[in-house]
Design an enzyme around this catalytic site. Sequence first.
Site, PDB file in Angstrom:
ATOM      1  N   HIS A   1      49.437 -12.862  11.722  1.00 10.46           N
ATOM      2  CA  HIS A   1      48.406 -11.905  10.914  1.00 10.46           C
ATOM      3  C   HIS A   1      48.557 -10.361  11.013  1.00 10.46           C
ATOM      4  CE1 HIS A   1      45.756 -15.647  11.002  1.00 10.46           C
ATOM      5  NE2 HIS A   1      46.764 -15.797  10.178  1.00 10.46           N
TER       6      HIS A   1
HETATM    7  C1  LIG Z   1      54.763 -18.135   9.257  1.00  8.03           C
HETATM    8  C2  LIG Z   1      53.378 -17.643   8.591  1.00  8.03           C
HETATM    9  C3  LIG Z   1      52.366 -18.443   8.783  1.00  8.03           C
HETATM   10  C4  LIG Z   1      50.820 -17.731   7.906  1.00  8.03           C
HETATM   11  N1  LIG Z   1      49.871 -18.525   8.164  1.00  8.03           N
HETATM   12  C5  LIG Z   1      48.822 -18.134   7.358  1.00  8.03           C
HETATM   13  C6  LIG Z   1      47.526 -19.064   7.183  1.00  8.03           C
HETATM   14  O1  LIG Z   1      47.851 -19.891   7.385  1.00  8.03           O
HETATM   15  N2  LIG Z   1      46.653 -18.527   6.561  1.00  8.03           N
HETATM   16  C7  LIG Z   1      46.480 -17.092   6.081  1.00  8.03           C
HETATM   17  O2  LIG Z   1      45.506 -16.710   5.593  1.00  8.03           O
HETATM   18  N3  LIG Z   1      47.750 -16.197   6.440  1.00  8.03           N
HETATM   19  C8  LIG Z   1      48.676 -16.775   6.926  1.00  8.03           C
HETATM   20  N4  LIG Z   1      49.802 -15.887   7.193  1.00  8.03           N
HETATM   21  C9  LIG Z   1      49.746 -14.542   6.847  1.00  8.03           C
HETATM   22  C10 LIG Z   1      49.782 -13.968   5.498  1.00  8.03           C
HETATM   23  O3  LIG Z   1      50.973 -15.044   4.891  1.00  8.03           O
HETATM   24  C11 LIG Z   1      49.783 -12.671   5.239  1.00  8.03           C
HETATM   25  O4  LIG Z   1      48.842 -11.977   5.947  1.00  8.03           O
HETATM   26  C12 LIG Z   1      50.120 -12.382   3.799  1.00  8.03           C
HETATM   27  O5  LIG Z   1      50.939 -12.952   3.044  1.00  8.03           O
HETATM   28  C13 LIG Z   1      50.340 -10.765   3.659  1.00  8.03           C
HETATM   29  O6  LIG Z   1      50.602 -10.447   2.429  1.00  8.03           O
HETATM   30  P1  LIG Z   1      51.355  -9.205   1.923  1.00  8.03           P
HETATM   31  O7  LIG Z   1      51.225  -9.201   0.382  1.00  8.03           O
HETATM   32  O8  LIG Z   1      50.618  -7.942   2.823  1.00  8.03           O
HETATM   33  O9  LIG Z   1      52.858  -9.093   2.680  1.00  8.03           O
HETATM   34  P2  LIG Z   1      53.849 -10.269   2.192  1.00  8.03           P
HETATM   35  O10 LIG Z   1      53.549 -11.410   1.518  1.00  8.03           O
HETATM   36  O11 LIG Z   1      54.810 -10.250   3.424  1.00  8.03           O
HETATM   37  O12 LIG Z   1      54.703  -9.521   1.091  1.00  8.03           O
HETATM   38  C14 LIG Z   1      55.408  -8.459   1.307  1.00  8.03           C
HETATM   39  C15 LIG Z   1      56.762  -8.646   0.183  1.00  8.03           C
HETATM   40  O13 LIG Z   1      57.529  -7.443   0.198  1.00  8.03           O
HETATM   41  C16 LIG Z   1      59.067  -7.684   0.121  1.00  8.03           C
HETATM   42  N5  LIG Z   1      59.435  -6.483   0.552  1.00  8.03           N
HETATM   43  C17 LIG Z   1      59.765  -6.085   1.829  1.00  8.03           C
HETATM   44  N6  LIG Z   1      60.426  -4.995   2.057  1.00  8.03           N
HETATM   45  C18 LIG Z   1      60.957  -4.906   0.720  1.00  8.03           C
HETATM   46  C19 LIG Z   1      62.005  -3.782   0.224  1.00  8.03           C
HETATM   47  N7  LIG Z   1      62.361  -2.868   1.206  1.00  8.03           N
HETATM   48  N8  LIG Z   1      62.467  -3.916  -1.063  1.00  8.03           N
HETATM   49  C20 LIG Z   1      61.853  -5.011  -1.850  1.00  8.03           C
HETATM   50  N9  LIG Z   1      60.989  -5.936  -1.450  1.00  8.03           N
HETATM   51  C21 LIG Z   1      60.392  -5.786   0.093  1.00  8.03           C
HETATM   52  C22 LIG Z   1      59.170  -8.842   0.989  1.00  8.03           C
HETATM   53  O14 LIG Z   1      60.065  -9.516   0.899  1.00  8.03           O
HETATM   54  C23 LIG Z   1      57.771  -9.819   0.650  1.00  8.03           C
HETATM   55  O15 LIG Z   1      58.086 -10.588  -0.322  1.00  8.03           O
HETATM   56  C24 LIG Z   1      51.098 -16.375   7.770  1.00  8.03           C
HETATM   57  C25 LIG Z   1      52.055 -15.644   7.586  1.00  8.03           C
HETATM   58  C26 LIG Z   1      53.460 -16.383   8.352  1.00  8.03           C
HETATM   59  C27 LIG Z   1      54.843 -15.394   8.072  1.00  8.03           C
END
Ligand SMILES: Cc1cc2nc3c(=O)[nH]c(=O)nc-3n(C[C@H](O)[C@H](O)[C@H](O)COP(=O)(O)OP(=O)(O)OC[C@H]3O[C@@H](n4cnc5c(N)ncnc54)[C@H](O)[C@@H]3O)c2cc1C
Length: 621
Positions: A552
Amino acid sequence: MRCNFYILISMTYVILSSHVMAQRGSIFEAVSGFIRDSQRVLNGELPDSEEILPDYDFIIIGAGTAGCVLANRLTEVEDFKVLLIEAGGSEQMFMDIPVLTTMLQFTDANWNYRTEPQESGCIGMRAGRCAWPRGRVVGGSSVLHSMMHTRGNWRDYDRWAGNGNPGWDYKSVLRYFKKSENMQIPKLAKNKKFHSTSGEMTLQYPSWRTPLSKAFLQAGIETGGKVIDYNAENQIGYSIIQFTMNNGTRMSANRAFLYPIRDRKNLHIAKNALVTRILIDPWTKRAYGVKFNKDGKKYVISARREVILSAGAINSPQILMISGIGPKEHLTENNITTIVDLPVGYNLQDHWALGGLTFTINSTDSIRSERVATLENIIEYFSYHTGPLSAPSGTEAIAFFDTKNPHSDDGYPDLELLFVAGSLVSQPTYKEAFSIDNNVYDKVYGPIKNKDTWMVFPMLLLPESKGRIKLKNKNPHHKPLIYANYFSDEGHDQKVILKGIRKAIELSKTKAFQKYNSKLHDIPLPNCARHGFNSDKYWYCAMKTITNTIYHHCCTNKMGPNKDPEAVVDPRLRVYGIQGLRVVDASIMPHVPAAHTNAPTMMISEKAADMIKEDWGIPIY
Ligand SMILES: Cc1cc2nc3c(=O)[nH]c(=O)nc-3n(C[C@H](O)[C@H](O)[C@H](O)COP(=O)(O)OP(=O)(O)OC[C@H]3O[C@@H](n4cnc5c(N)ncnc54)[C@H](O)[C@@H]3O)c2cc1C
Ligand SMILES: *[C@@H]1O[C@H](CO)[C@@H](O)[C@H](O)[C@H]1NC(C)=O
Ligand SMILES: *[C@@H]1O[C@H](CO)[C@@H](O)[C@H](O)[C@H]1NC(C)=O
Ligand SMILES: *[C@@H]1O[C@H](CO)[C@@H](O)[C@H](O)[C@H]1NC(C)=O
């Protein structure tokens, strides 16, 4: 040749066991199911845009949880031309299969980060470094995540608002939690105050689970707890997990929010495109575009209205710092000219637990990979989307506790017990995914490697330790440095986890779990044995050895009022000191909520979409 051989064997197997197949699907149904599934993905996934224009109204960096929600909501406005840029490739059909969740970490859909070695955490991991997977694929971490859907407690959001972020109190954000939700658990959906059935994200219980999940709930009741819907009024209690699933398949943010808008003309997506820099005019301090690399070509694209950074809690701070926004001293060290001096990368928070708290049982009711990966189960899955492959490999139930206020029903949970109907020994992939040192693993878990087991992650919800993301250097292709700083606080964090360990042991002694003759696995970790197994000191040592992130990661671009010296973005998520640049993802959280962070991230993005529309004079519904 080899392929034909397998098909031959499979056919023989199918014919021999056709009496079983008669009830659980047939090879024919499975093949047509497989084709149906492939078609669904083929017809759903947004194709990589053939043409990239020189400018757009909005450029969204990162198609993760937040980026997908935002791309959907912004392109509701026909006048908004949006470019969504994602470093990873398309989401594949096999990524939808719940049982494969952990396996996805071994594909290139994972950024595959490691923490820097530290004294008080991850000691039993390879080279003292914990694995921090993150999604690098359209859908982001919502493609790797375990699909647990939890919103947190009202106090989490009232606390955000109380710190000077108007509009983020629970009463105000509840409508955004509901906006994306399609609650398909009939009993829960009736509670209209907290649930909705009109959103994009389907929530379900998996159709298959082990009887051990029921034992977990019964153990809770036996010890004075109760069963609750943790996404409604109160969180304290026990529950089967609500999953972001649809009919036995994963609902990533991509499937929920991008599939339905595949035909919108005002959305372009660039996949396999790594953003290397946000372009900022050093005089006007306005973000006017981005630079990215795709298929060996360099692009410079302008944003007429805004650049929106949704690259997640690790990459968003990295991109800001490379672009000249960050702690001046650190940027100077890396030969980056500072445009705005802001505390980017600080305030890193996470949820973590003692990993490997294992109980052996005397029946075959737990998950073991050799019993799951059978042809029968595969056929059943592709025929009906049911059976063990439709379940997120043993993660079945959950409980929330307020250790400071153990008798209150409306407590603020600071401890979660995450129940798994299996353990480190039930799937060979776990050891690899957590990057556990081979010697430690073989010594402690080798002797029970063929046993049936269950496990609890005693997980800290309101940590006091904080970490930091730093640049390794200014090269956007190099991974940033992650300092998790687990247990670097004054002792609060380890005490909460200890309470969780004691509670899990208490649950194992109930009638519900003694029916399975549940026994705490008691081979000590070699480096902790001197404290005496099961002493408080032993467990403090154990949690610093097998330190398990629950993934998280958040809070590295903290939202706060102008007067907050730790703040990077304002309550409307605009980067301080820069025009035309917002951050919308898990990095803006001021504190990690008492929740798994996917649902809160969707909420943040829903709210951000409305704020952006408002700021550009678009009416909000
Ligand atoms: C293994 C795992 C299990 C999890 N289990 C749970 C769960 O069961 N329940 C829950 O609520 N949460 C869970 N989480 C946490 C949850 O998935 C995250 O909190 C959430 O997805 C975060 O969203 P975000 O949009 O902040 O980032 P992300 O979803 O990580 O999105 C960021 C995106 O930006 C892209 N990116 C990054 N840098 C660049 C760049 N320089 N150029 C272009 N693109 C880029 C990445 O490739 C990615 O696609 C889990 C996470 C993981 C990794
Ligand atoms: C910064 O630039 C100087 C001079 O060009 C160089 O000597 C130094 O190695 C650079 N430092 C880093 C961290 O790149
Ligand atoms: C669920 O998936 C199965 C297998 O593809 C299919 O037969 C069934 O119709 C689906 N059910 C729903 C409600 O979509
Ligand atoms: C497991 O142990 C319990 C308690 O000792 C016993 O009642 C039960 O019959 C055992 N089950 C099996 C399958 O051996």
